[in-house]
Design an enzyme around this catalytic site. Sequence first.
Site, PDB file in Angstrom:
ATOM      1  N   MET A  30       0.846  -1.192   0.000  1.00 22.36           N
ATOM      2  CA  MET A  30       0.000   0.000   0.000  1.00 22.36           C
ATOM      3  C   MET A  30       0.888   1.253   0.000  1.00 22.36           C
ATOM      4  O   MET A  30       0.456   2.328   0.400  1.00 22.36           O
ATOM      5  CB  MET A  30      -0.946  -0.026   1.205  1.00 22.36           C
ATOM      6  N   LEU A  33       6.772   2.955   1.383  1.00 18.59           N
ATOM      7  CA  LEU A  33       7.707   1.826   1.428  1.00 18.59           C
ATOM      8  C   LEU A  33       8.817   2.036   2.454  1.00 18.59           C
ATOM      9  O   LEU A  33       9.293   3.155   2.643  1.00 18.59           O
ATOM     10  CB  LEU A  33       8.328   1.618   0.037  1.00 18.59           C
ATOM     11  N   GLY A  36      11.415  -2.954   5.316  1.00 16.82           N
ATOM     12  CA  GLY A  36      10.705  -4.241   5.367  1.00 16.82           C
ATOM     13  C   GLY A  36      10.207  -4.616   3.973  1.00 16.82           C
ATOM     14  O   GLY A  36      10.385  -5.746   3.509  1.00 16.82           O
ATOM     15  N   HIS A  37       9.577  -3.639   3.285  1.00 19.39           N
ATOM     16  CA  HIS A  37       9.131  -3.894   1.913  1.00 19.39           C
ATOM     17  C   HIS A  37      10.331  -4.204   1.017  1.00 19.39           C
ATOM     18  O   HIS A  37      10.284  -5.097   0.170  1.00 19.39           O
ATOM     19  CB  HIS A  37       8.449  -2.651   1.315  1.00 19.39           C
ATOM     20  N   GLN A  61     -10.228  -2.470   2.921  1.00 19.19           N
ATOM     21  CA  GLN A  61      -9.676  -3.220   4.048  1.00 19.19           C
ATOM     22  C   GLN A  61      -9.517  -2.348   5.294  1.00 19.19           C
ATOM     23  O   GLN A  61      -9.019  -2.810   6.321  1.00 19.19           O
ATOM     24  CB  GLN A  61      -8.358  -3.902   3.683  1.00 19.19           C
ATOM     25  N   GLY A 147       5.233 -10.275   4.474  1.00 17.53           N
ATOM     26  CA  GLY A 147       5.986 -10.236   5.732  1.00 17.53           C
ATOM     27  C   GLY A 147       5.228 -10.904   6.871  1.00 17.53           C
ATOM     28  O   GLY A 147       3.996 -10.890   6.905  1.00 17.53           O
ATOM     29  N   LYS A 149       5.128  -9.920   9.894  1.00 14.13           N
ATOM     30  CA  LYS A 149       4.557  -8.994  10.892  1.00 14.13           C
ATOM     31  C   LYS A 149       3.041  -9.155  10.892  1.00 14.13           C
ATOM     32  O   LYS A 149       2.416  -9.229  11.931  1.00 14.13           O
ATOM     33  CB  LYS A 149       4.950  -7.545  10.594  1.00 14.13           C
ATOM     34  N   ASP A 150       2.467  -9.195   9.691  1.00 13.65           N
ATOM     35  CA  ASP A 150       1.022  -9.416   9.561  1.00 13.65           C
ATOM     36  C   ASP A 150       0.789 -10.921   9.414  1.00 13.65           C
ATOM     37  O   ASP A 150       0.393 -11.413   8.357  1.00 13.65           O
ATOM     38  CB  ASP A 150       0.485  -8.630   8.357  1.00 13.65           C
ATOM     39  N   VAL A 176      11.130  -7.487   9.609  1.00  9.07           N
ATOM     40  CA  VAL A 176      12.318  -6.625   9.601  1.00  9.07           C
ATOM     41  C   VAL A 176      12.110  -5.555  10.682  1.00  9.07           C
ATOM     42  O   VAL A 176      11.031  -4.952  10.761  1.00  9.07           O
ATOM     43  CB  VAL A 176      12.533  -5.974   8.218  1.00  9.07           C
TER      44      VAL A 176
HETATM   45  O1  PAF Z   1      -0.023  -5.821   3.827  1.00 11.56           O
HETATM   46  C1  PAF Z   1      -0.421  -4.926   3.056  1.00 11.56           C
HETATM   47  O2  PAF Z   1       0.272  -3.940   2.779  1.00 11.56           O
HETATM   48  C2  PAF Z   1      -1.819  -5.038   2.465  1.00 11.56           C
HETATM   49  O3  PAF Z   1      -2.701  -5.633   3.349  1.00 11.56           O
HETATM   50  C3  PAF Z   1      -1.841  -5.743   1.095  1.00 11.56           C
HETATM   51  C4  PAF Z   1      -1.406  -7.194   1.217  1.00 11.56           C
HETATM   52  C5  PAF Z   1      -0.947  -5.019   0.111  1.00 11.56           C
HETATM   53  C6  PAF Z   1      -3.262  -5.739   0.534  1.00 11.56           C
HETATM   54  O4  PAF Z   1      -3.753  -4.445   0.379  1.00 11.56           O
END
Ligand code: PAF
Length: 287
Positions: A30, A33, A36-37, A61, A147, A149-150, A176
Amino acid sequence: MERFSKISDSTSFIKQLKEEGKTIGFVPTMGALHQGHLALMRRAKAENDVLVVSIFVNPIQFNSKSDLDKYPRVMDDDIKLLEQIRCDVLFSPSVSEMYPEPITKEYDFGILGRVMEGANRPGHFNGVAIVVKRLFDICIPDKAYFGEKDFQQLAIINKLVKIENMEVEIVSCPIVRENDGLAMSSRNMRLNEKQRKLAPFIFETLKSAKEIAAGKNVYDIKQWVEKQFINKKEFELEYFEISEPVELQPINNWSDAKTAMGFIVVNMGSVRLIDNIRIFNNFAVSN
Ligand code: PAF
Protein backbone atom coordinates in the site's frame (compact mmCIF):
# COMPACT_ATOMS: atom_id res chain seq x y z
CA MET A 1 10.89 0.59 -14.55
CA GLU A 2 7.61 0.19 -16.45
CA ARG A 3 4.67 1.90 -14.77
CA PHE A 4 1.03 0.98 -15.31
CA SER A 5 -2.21 2.23 -13.82
CA LYS A 6 -4.55 0.32 -16.13
CA ILE A 7 -5.25 -3.35 -15.47
CA SER A 8 -5.27 -4.35 -19.14
CA ASP A 9 -1.89 -2.67 -19.86
CA SER A 10 -0.27 -4.27 -16.84
CA THR A 11 -1.64 -7.75 -17.53
CA SER A 12 -0.73 -7.77 -21.22
CA PHE A 13 2.83 -6.60 -20.43
CA ILE A 14 3.28 -9.30 -17.77
CA LYS A 15 1.68 -11.98 -19.99
CA GLN A 16 4.22 -11.15 -22.68
CA LEU A 17 7.08 -11.61 -20.18
CA LYS A 18 5.64 -14.94 -19.10
CA GLU A 19 5.35 -16.09 -22.71
CA GLU A 20 9.08 -15.36 -23.00
CA GLY A 21 9.57 -17.84 -20.14
CA LYS A 22 10.26 -15.26 -17.42
CA THR A 23 9.19 -15.89 -13.83
CA ILE A 24 7.34 -13.17 -11.94
CA GLY A 25 8.03 -12.30 -8.28
CA PHE A 26 5.32 -10.05 -6.89
CA VAL A 27 5.25 -7.77 -3.83
CA PRO A 28 1.83 -6.17 -3.20
CA THR A 29 2.00 -3.02 -1.05
CA MET A 30 0.00 0.00 0.00
CA GLY A 31 3.03 2.23 -0.52
CA ALA A 32 4.92 4.28 2.10
CA LEU A 33 7.71 1.83 1.43
CA HIS A 34 10.28 1.01 4.10
CA GLN A 35 13.17 -1.45 4.55
CA GLY A 36 10.71 -4.24 5.37
CA HIS A 37 9.13 -3.89 1.91
CA LEU A 38 12.57 -3.59 0.32
CA ALA A 39 13.66 -6.87 1.96
CA LEU A 40 10.64 -8.59 0.34
CA MET A 41 11.53 -7.01 -2.99
CA ARG A 42 15.20 -8.00 -2.82
CA ARG A 43 14.18 -11.58 -2.14
CA ALA A 44 11.60 -11.52 -4.95
CA LYS A 45 14.22 -10.14 -7.31
CA ALA A 46 16.78 -12.77 -6.32
CA GLU A 47 14.31 -15.64 -6.77
CA ASN A 48 12.60 -14.54 -10.03
CA ASP A 49 13.41 -13.01 -13.41
CA VAL A 50 11.06 -10.05 -13.01
CA LEU A 51 10.04 -8.00 -9.94
CA VAL A 52 6.49 -6.62 -10.03
CA VAL A 53 5.33 -4.31 -7.23
CA SER A 54 1.85 -2.89 -6.70
CA ILE A 55 1.04 0.25 -4.76
CA PHE A 56 -2.65 0.55 -3.94
CA VAL A 57 -4.16 1.89 -0.72
CA ASN A 58 -7.06 -0.53 -0.61
CA PRO A 59 -10.09 1.31 0.82
CA ILE A 60 -12.12 -1.84 1.48
CA GLN A 61 -9.68 -3.22 4.05
CA PHE A 62 -9.87 -0.18 6.35
CA ASN A 63 -12.33 -0.15 9.22
CA SER A 64 -12.68 3.59 9.46
CA LYS A 65 -12.55 6.44 7.00
CA SER A 66 -10.18 8.37 9.27
CA ASP A 67 -7.67 5.47 9.29
CA LEU A 68 -7.90 5.33 5.49
CA ASP A 69 -7.51 9.12 5.18
CA LYS A 70 -4.50 9.14 7.51
CA TYR A 71 -2.70 6.29 5.72
CA PRO A 72 0.60 7.77 4.43
CA ARG A 73 0.77 8.39 0.68
CA VAL A 74 4.26 9.27 -0.57
CA MET A 75 4.29 8.09 -4.18
CA ASP A 76 7.29 10.20 -5.28
CA ASP A 77 9.50 8.79 -2.50
CA ASP A 78 8.22 5.28 -3.22
CA ILE A 79 9.11 5.55 -6.90
CA LYS A 80 12.67 6.66 -6.03
CA LEU A 81 13.09 3.60 -3.80
CA LEU A 82 11.65 1.30 -6.46
CA GLU A 83 14.07 2.71 -9.02
CA GLN A 84 17.00 2.26 -6.63
CA ILE A 85 16.09 -1.38 -6.11
CA ARG A 86 15.66 -1.83 -9.87
CA CYS A 87 12.02 -2.85 -9.75
CA ASP A 88 10.87 -3.90 -13.24
CA VAL A 89 7.14 -3.17 -13.12
CA LEU A 90 5.03 -0.90 -10.90
CA PHE A 91 1.26 -1.33 -10.98
CA SER A 92 -0.53 1.55 -9.22
CA PRO A 93 -4.21 1.67 -10.15
CA SER A 94 -6.95 4.08 -9.07
CA VAL A 95 -9.81 2.92 -6.83
CA SER A 96 -12.27 3.03 -9.75
CA GLU A 97 -9.91 0.94 -11.89
CA MET A 98 -9.76 -1.75 -9.19
CA TYR A 99 -13.39 -1.54 -8.16
CA PRO A 100 -15.57 -0.48 -11.10
CA GLU A 101 -18.57 -2.37 -9.66
CA PRO A 102 -19.97 -2.59 -6.11
CA ILE A 103 -18.25 -5.36 -4.14
CA THR A 104 -20.37 -8.29 -3.02
CA LYS A 105 -17.87 -11.12 -2.56
CA GLU A 106 -17.78 -12.60 0.97
CA TYR A 107 -15.03 -15.04 1.88
CA ASP A 108 -15.30 -17.45 4.78
CA PHE A 109 -11.94 -18.23 6.32
CA GLY A 110 -13.48 -20.29 9.12
CA ILE A 111 -12.11 -20.05 12.64
CA LEU A 112 -8.92 -18.39 11.36
CA GLY A 113 -10.96 -15.38 10.25
CA ARG A 114 -12.80 -15.04 13.55
CA VAL A 115 -9.92 -14.43 15.98
CA MET A 116 -7.68 -11.42 16.71
CA GLU A 117 -7.62 -9.12 13.67
CA GLY A 118 -10.64 -10.96 12.24
CA ALA A 119 -12.62 -10.27 15.42
CA ASN A 120 -11.30 -6.76 16.08
CA ARG A 121 -11.44 -5.46 12.50
CA PRO A 122 -14.67 -6.77 10.96
CA GLY A 123 -14.47 -7.01 7.17
CA HIS A 124 -10.73 -6.30 7.11
CA PHE A 125 -9.64 -9.72 5.87
CA ASN A 126 -12.44 -9.86 3.33
CA GLY A 127 -11.10 -6.59 1.91
CA VAL A 128 -7.53 -7.91 1.93
CA ALA A 129 -8.57 -11.16 0.24
CA ILE A 130 -10.58 -9.40 -2.46
CA VAL A 131 -7.73 -7.08 -3.39
CA VAL A 132 -5.05 -9.78 -3.22
CA LYS A 133 -7.11 -12.07 -5.48
CA ARG A 134 -7.53 -9.21 -7.99
CA LEU A 135 -3.87 -8.28 -7.83
CA PHE A 136 -2.85 -11.90 -8.41
CA ASP A 137 -5.21 -12.10 -11.41
CA ILE A 138 -3.70 -8.90 -12.82
CA CYS A 139 0.00 -9.50 -12.07
CA ILE A 140 -0.03 -13.31 -12.57
CA PRO A 141 2.89 -13.98 -10.18
CA ASP A 142 4.76 -17.25 -9.86
CA LYS A 143 5.67 -16.25 -6.29
CA ALA A 144 4.24 -13.55 -4.02
CA TYR A 145 6.05 -12.24 -0.95
CA PHE A 146 4.48 -11.25 2.39
CA GLY A 147 5.99 -10.24 5.73
CA GLU A 148 5.39 -12.16 8.95
CA LYS A 149 4.56 -8.99 10.89
CA ASP A 150 1.02 -9.42 9.56
CA PHE A 151 1.10 -13.09 10.47
CA GLN A 152 -2.66 -13.59 10.39
CA GLN A 153 -2.87 -11.87 7.00
CA LEU A 154 -0.27 -14.33 5.72
CA ALA A 155 -2.33 -17.27 7.03
CA ILE A 156 -5.47 -15.80 5.42
CA ILE A 157 -3.68 -15.40 2.08
CA ASN A 158 -2.46 -19.00 2.20
CA LYS A 159 -6.08 -20.03 2.75
CA LEU A 160 -7.29 -17.73 -0.04
CA VAL A 161 -4.89 -19.37 -2.49
CA LYS A 162 -6.37 -22.77 -1.57
CA ILE A 163 -10.00 -21.56 -1.72
CA GLU A 164 -9.45 -19.94 -5.13
CA ASN A 165 -7.21 -22.74 -6.37
CA MET A 166 -4.55 -20.27 -7.50
CA GLU A 167 -1.14 -21.40 -8.71
CA VAL A 168 0.94 -18.75 -6.99
CA GLU A 169 3.47 -19.75 -4.33
CA ILE A 170 3.21 -17.66 -1.17
CA VAL A 171 6.61 -16.85 0.35
CA SER A 172 6.61 -15.75 3.97
CA CYS A 173 9.45 -13.48 5.03
CA PRO A 174 10.74 -12.68 8.55
CA ILE A 175 9.83 -9.41 10.29
CA VAL A 176 12.32 -6.63 9.60
CA ARG A 177 13.01 -4.44 12.64
CA GLU A 178 14.50 -1.02 13.31
CA ASN A 179 17.78 -1.09 15.30
CA ASP A 180 15.81 -0.56 18.49
CA GLY A 181 13.54 -3.54 17.76
CA LEU A 182 10.39 -1.77 16.55
CA ALA A 183 8.83 -3.82 13.74
CA MET A 184 8.99 -1.83 10.50
CA SER A 185 5.61 -0.56 9.35
CA SER A 186 4.31 2.20 7.11
CA ARG A 187 2.32 3.35 10.14
CA ASN A 188 5.52 4.11 12.12
CA MET A 189 5.94 7.36 10.22
CA ARG A 190 2.75 8.61 11.88
CA LEU A 191 4.25 8.29 15.38
CA ASN A 192 5.32 11.57 16.94
CA GLU A 193 8.85 11.91 18.32
CA LYS A 194 7.90 10.85 21.85
CA GLN A 195 5.79 7.91 20.69
CA ARG A 196 8.55 6.74 18.35
CA LYS A 197 11.06 6.77 21.23
CA LEU A 198 8.74 4.72 23.43
CA ALA A 199 7.42 2.30 20.78
CA PRO A 200 10.29 -0.29 21.07
CA PHE A 201 8.74 -1.16 24.46
CA ILE A 202 6.24 -3.31 22.55
CA PHE A 203 8.88 -5.70 21.20
CA GLU A 204 10.88 -5.54 24.46
CA THR A 205 7.77 -6.78 26.27
CA LEU A 206 7.32 -9.60 23.75
CA LYS A 207 10.96 -10.64 24.16
CA SER A 208 10.69 -10.60 27.96
CA ALA A 209 7.48 -12.65 27.78
CA LYS A 210 9.34 -15.21 25.69
CA GLU A 211 12.24 -15.26 28.16
CA ILE A 212 10.09 -15.89 31.23
CA ALA A 213 7.63 -18.25 29.47
CA ALA A 214 9.50 -21.41 30.47
CA GLY A 215 8.73 -20.89 34.12
CA LYS A 216 5.10 -19.79 33.81
CA ASN A 217 1.82 -21.01 32.41
CA VAL A 218 0.02 -19.43 29.45
CA TYR A 219 -2.48 -17.52 31.61
CA ASP A 220 0.31 -16.04 33.76
CA ILE A 221 2.21 -14.82 30.71
CA LYS A 222 -0.90 -13.15 29.32
CA GLN A 223 -1.54 -11.46 32.66
CA TRP A 224 2.11 -10.43 32.90
CA VAL A 225 2.06 -8.78 29.46
CA GLU A 226 -1.21 -7.00 30.21
CA LYS A 227 0.30 -5.69 33.46
CA GLN A 228 3.26 -4.16 31.62
CA PHE A 229 0.95 -1.77 29.79
CA ILE A 230 -1.12 -0.68 32.80
CA ASN A 231 -0.37 2.94 33.76
CA LYS A 232 1.64 3.49 30.56
CA LYS A 233 -0.44 6.33 29.22
CA GLU A 234 1.21 6.46 25.79
CA PHE A 235 0.16 2.86 25.14
CA GLU A 236 -3.26 1.30 24.88
CA LEU A 237 -3.01 -2.48 24.71
CA GLU A 238 -5.74 -3.71 22.35
CA TYR A 239 -4.92 -7.39 22.80
CA PHE A 240 -2.21 -9.85 23.59
CA GLU A 241 -2.97 -13.43 22.64
CA ILE A 242 -1.02 -16.69 22.76
CA SER A 243 -2.03 -19.01 19.93
CA GLU A 244 -1.00 -21.94 17.81
CA PRO A 245 0.56 -20.92 14.48
CA VAL A 246 -1.84 -22.50 11.93
CA GLU A 247 -5.46 -21.50 12.61
CA LEU A 248 -4.20 -19.04 15.24
CA GLN A 249 -6.55 -20.37 17.90
CA PRO A 250 -5.73 -19.34 21.48
CA ILE A 251 -4.06 -22.04 23.58
CA ASN A 252 -4.53 -22.59 27.29
CA ASN A 253 -1.51 -24.84 27.90
CA TRP A 254 1.94 -24.86 26.32
CA SER A 255 1.42 -28.54 25.55
CA ASP A 256 -1.51 -27.60 23.23
CA ALA A 257 0.92 -26.67 20.41
CA LYS A 258 4.47 -27.44 19.32
CA THR A 259 5.13 -23.76 18.70
CA ALA A 260 3.24 -20.99 20.46
CA MET A 261 3.02 -17.49 19.07
CA GLY A 262 2.45 -14.28 21.00
CA PHE A 263 0.39 -11.70 19.07
CA ILE A 264 0.08 -8.12 20.18
CA VAL A 265 -1.74 -4.99 19.05
CA VAL A 266 -1.04 -1.69 20.77
CA ASN A 267 -2.46 1.73 19.96
CA MET A 268 -0.23 4.76 20.43
CA GLY A 269 -2.62 7.68 19.98
CA SER A 270 -4.29 6.98 16.65
CA VAL A 271 -1.48 4.73 15.40
CA ARG A 272 -2.22 1.01 15.59
CA LEU A 273 0.92 -1.13 15.91
CA ILE A 274 1.04 -4.88 15.49
CA ASP A 275 3.81 -7.37 16.27
CA ASN A 276 4.36 -11.02 17.14
CA ILE A 277 6.95 -13.43 18.47
CA ARG A 278 7.47 -17.19 18.59
CA ILE A 279 7.30 -17.86 22.29
CA PHE A 280 8.61 -21.37 22.58
CA ASN A 281 9.61 -24.34 20.59
CA ASN A 282 11.31 -26.80 22.81
CA PHE A 283 10.33 -26.45 26.41
CA ALA A 284 7.58 -28.36 28.13
CA VAL A 285 5.82 -26.81 31.07
CA SER A 286 3.32 -28.57 33.23
CA ASN A 287 0.35 -26.33 33.85
O1 PAF B 1 -0.02 -5.82 3.83
C1 PAF B 1 -0.42 -4.93 3.06
O2 PAF B 1 0.27 -3.94 2.78
C2 PAF B 1 -1.82 -5.04 2.47
O3 PAF B 1 -2.70 -5.63 3.35
C3 PAF B 1 -1.84 -5.74 1.10
C4 PAF B 1 -1.41 -7.19 1.22
C5 PAF B 1 -0.95 -5.02 0.11
C6 PAF B 1 -3.26 -5.74 0.53
O4 PAF B 1 -3.75 -4.45 0.38
